[in-house]
Design a protein around this motif. Structure first.
Motif, PDB file in Angstrom:
ATOM      1  N   PHE A   1     -27.775  13.230 -56.493  1.00 51.65           N
ATOM      2  CA  PHE A   1     -27.784  12.316 -57.639  1.00 51.65           C
ATOM      3  C   PHE A   1     -26.661  11.292 -57.515  1.00 51.65           C
ATOM      4  O   PHE A   1     -26.860  10.096 -57.774  1.00 51.65           O
TER       5      PHE A   1
ATOM      6  N   HIS B   1     -30.931  16.723 -68.492  1.00 53.64           N
ATOM      7  CA  HIS B   1     -31.185  17.785 -67.526  1.00 53.64           C
ATOM      8  C   HIS B   1     -32.675  18.081 -67.473  1.00 53.64           C
ATOM      9  O   HIS B   1     -33.431  17.734 -68.381  1.00 53.64           O
TER      10      HIS B   1
ATOM     11  N   HIS C   1     -31.847  10.619 -61.267  1.00 50.40           N
ATOM     12  CA  HIS C   1     -31.901  12.064 -61.528  1.00 50.40           C
ATOM     13  C   HIS C   1     -33.213  12.660 -61.026  1.00 50.40           C
ATOM     14  O   HIS C   1     -33.227  13.689 -60.338  1.00 50.40           O
TER      15      HIS C   1
ATOM     16  N   GLU D   1     -26.379  17.608 -57.681  1.00 54.61           N
ATOM     17  CA  GLU D   1     -25.325  16.695 -58.129  1.00 54.61           C
ATOM     18  C   GLU D   1     -24.929  15.732 -57.015  1.00 54.61           C
ATOM     19  O   GLU D   1     -24.705  14.541 -57.260  1.00 54.61           O
TER      20      GLU D   1
ATOM     21  N   ILE E   1     -27.237  16.449 -64.699  1.00 55.69           N
ATOM     22  CA  ILE E   1     -26.382  15.428 -64.110  1.00 55.69           C
ATOM     23  C   ILE E   1     -24.960  15.640 -64.629  1.00 55.69           C
ATOM     24  O   ILE E   1     -24.764  16.260 -65.680  1.00 55.69           O
TER      25      ILE E   1
END
Length: 370
Positions: A203, A163, A108, A200, A85
């Motif tokens: 998210f 992550h 996420h 990304e 993220i």
């Protein structure tokens, strides 16, 4: 799907190419390639036995030089994709209360799941057919991917860095005939950057949907793409958690000593992160995080809400930007740039990296690219 994977199951799948539940072979086993030492030994053994000692010495030296220069082939058991993220979101997650942390983690994980589903539809394929004289084979669809995910919460330097590593098995079932084959590695490697950018963007959508946060592009220096960050998370705070360990050891030790003096025990990572963030912000970091995530929910757009002329302008902008950066490019370069330009529903950044105004669904004939 979604079940916890044991070490034995992972060893069966990735280690031996077998079904992690039944242990049955999934197609052909992984190929075994000779090591450098084995190749050298085999070639030396095959040398002409009638060679003179001098000639044999020269031949051995040539064999060693040739094999040393060659790379050693290894069987590909799987592919490791990392989805992180944005740093501003990691910082927000690190100092937030447990409820907000859980919601950020959920955003996420949803993004990761959507990207893996996209990979199954658009990236994953295998090759089949007898190799012809020109090396041509057919690239065909697979029924899906076998993957396992591992969450990590900090960087090697100990900074907050949420992550997930997604390990994808190289084994896939072919739609055409139901046989198990290896994935075609070419699109898997080519799509790495595009998939990261897509994660990304997805998210960011989930974060905006959940918390009502907005996003802004921030310059990252010459020859680097602007980074999208949550509006309201100051760059000073992001920088505080972006320094390598050797630069922060002294301050970290001071804060730990201070914490031990107050609480009589070593702090957890979360406690240390919140202390550092509070010092940088000049206020309680957890309360600050609560304020950042307490927003009115924005009106969200669907794909059908975006006018075709805006989509066309976006496509032209993507091609233009990629063409300026690269002399040659492929589909996945366009995909990566498209994800950057549509990040958080914003229009593409201009050449200076500053985002232009958002397109508004209440003004269907207006275009941010005009």
């Amino acid at each position: 799907m979604g079940e916890r994977v044991s070490e034995d199951q992972l060893q069966l799948l990735i280690g031996t190419g077998c079904d992690p539940i039944t242990g049955d072979k999934l197609g052909l086993g992984f190929p075994a390639y000779k090591s450098q030492e084995q190749r050298i030994e085999a070639r030396i053994a095959a040398l002409d036995q009638t060679l003179t000692p001098g000639a044999k010495g020269e031949a051995v030296a040539q064999v060693v030089a040739e094999e040393t220069a060659r790379s050693t082939r290894r069987a590909v058991a799987g592919f490791d994709f990392t989805f992180s993220i944005p740093k501003s979101a990691s910082v927000l997650w690190a100092v937030a209360d447990a409820g907000v942390q859980a919601l950020i983690g959920e955003a996420h994980h949803r993004a990761v799941a959507e990207v893996v589903a996209f990979m199954e539809r658009e990236v994953a394929a295998t090759r089949t057919g007898a190799t012809a004289g020109d090396g041509a084979v057919a690239q065909v669809d697979v029924t899906g991917l076998i993957a396992t995910a591992f969450d990590h919460f900090d960087s090697r330097a100990g900074d907050p860095h949420l992550h997930t590593h997604v390990v994808i098995s190289n084994k896939a079932k072919t739609v055409l005939d139901g046989k198990w084959r290896s994935l075609d590695g070419r699109p898997m490697h080519a799509a790495v950057v595009a998939l990261s950018e897509l994660h990304e963007a997805v998210f960011a959508d989930h974060m905006t949907r959940t918390f009502g946060v907005s996003w802004e592009a921030r310059e990252m220096g010459r020859d680097r793409n602007p980074a999208w960050a949550i509006t309201g998370v100051p760059e000073e705070l992001v920088t505080e958690f972006s320094t390598r360990a050797r630069h922060i050891d002294a301050e970290k030790n001071r804060l730990i000593d201070e914490y031990v003096a107050q609480h009589g025990r070593q702090p957890s990572n979360a406690a240390e992160w919140r202390t550092r963030a509070s010092n940088t912000l000049g206020q309680d970091a957890t309360s600050w995080a609560r304020e950042i995530t307490d927003n009115d929910k924005p009106m969200l757009l669907r794909a059908d809400d975006v006018p075709l002329d805006v989509i066309g302008e976006l496509g032209r902008s993507v091609v233009e930007v990629v063409g300026e950066k690269r002399s040659t490019w492929r589909r996945w370069n366009l995909m990566a740039e498209a994800s950057r330009q549509t990040m958080a529903g914003a229009s593409p950044p201009c050449r200076t990296g500053r985002p232009s105004s958002r397109w508004s669904p209440t003004q269907p004939n207006s275009s941010p690219f005009a």
